[in-house]
Design a protein around this motif. Sequence first.
Motif, short mmCIF file in Angstrom:
data_model
loop_
_atom_site.label_atom_id
_atom_site.label_comp_id
_atom_site.label_asym_id
_atom_site.label_seq_id
_atom_site.Cartn_x
_atom_site.Cartn_y
_atom_site.Cartn_z
N SER A 14 31.13 40.77 24.72
CA SER A 14 32.02 39.71 25.19
C SER A 14 33.39 40.27 25.52
O SER A 14 34.17 39.65 26.22
N ALA A 15 33.68 41.48 25.01
CA ALA A 15 34.96 42.12 25.30
C ALA A 15 34.90 43.60 24.98
O ALA A 15 34.06 44.05 24.20
N PRO A 50 33.13 40.19 30.15
CA PRO A 50 34.08 39.11 30.43
C PRO A 50 35.56 39.45 30.20
O PRO A 50 36.42 38.95 30.92
N ARG A 51 35.87 40.29 29.22
CA ARG A 51 37.27 40.52 28.90
C ARG A 51 37.51 41.98 28.53
O ARG A 51 36.77 42.55 27.73
N ARG A 101 34.11 35.75 39.08
CA ARG A 101 32.94 36.04 38.24
C ARG A 101 33.25 35.83 36.77
O ARG A 101 32.42 36.12 35.91
N GLY A 102 34.43 35.31 36.47
CA GLY A 102 34.79 35.04 35.09
C GLY A 102 35.26 36.26 34.32
O GLY A 102 35.23 36.28 33.09
N LEU A 103 35.70 37.30 35.03
CA LEU A 103 36.15 38.54 34.39
C LEU A 103 37.66 38.56 34.32
O LEU A 103 38.34 38.15 35.26
N GLY A 104 38.19 39.06 33.23
CA GLY A 104 39.63 39.12 33.09
C GLY A 104 40.06 40.22 32.13
O GLY A 104 39.24 40.90 31.53
N TYR A 105 41.36 40.36 31.99
CA TYR A 105 41.92 41.39 31.13
C TYR A 105 43.13 40.83 30.39
O TYR A 105 43.74 39.84 30.81
N THR A 106 43.47 41.46 29.30
CA THR A 106 44.66 41.14 28.52
C THR A 106 45.33 42.45 28.16
O THR A 106 44.65 43.39 27.72
#
Length: 129
Positions: A14-15, A50-51, A101-106
């Motif tokens: 999930s990450a 996803p993350r 596509r629901g992909l992201g970063y922090t």
Amino acid sequence: TSSLGTLITPASLSAVIFAASASAKGGDAAAVDRDGVVNTARCCIAAEVPRLCIVSSGAVTRPDSAVYKLLNFVGSGIMEAKIAGEDAVRALYTAPGVSERGLGYTIIRPGGLTPAFDADGTWLGRGAS
């Protein structure tokens, strides 16, 4: 025998947390803090993780500060490499189709990583005792 690839599959993640950094024991700033984070982001996007969480440095956005200048000098360009890596990750994740596509970063930018003590000398950190 088993390998990490058979234990962890991209679909099960999930990450991913990228908390690596250059050190005297291996990997210079360009290889780890720039190229390493960029390659990790590319892999996460390709595998549709996803993350991606990146642990960077609180000083990367303050190039005129004494802390930035000291860390960049002592770390042979580490601060420049970190911000270059962050910038490249931002570009990868804003490319067409990635966020859809629901992909992201922090990006997490901690300050000094030293223990904190209260007035009576009690350590305020957490961890195994």
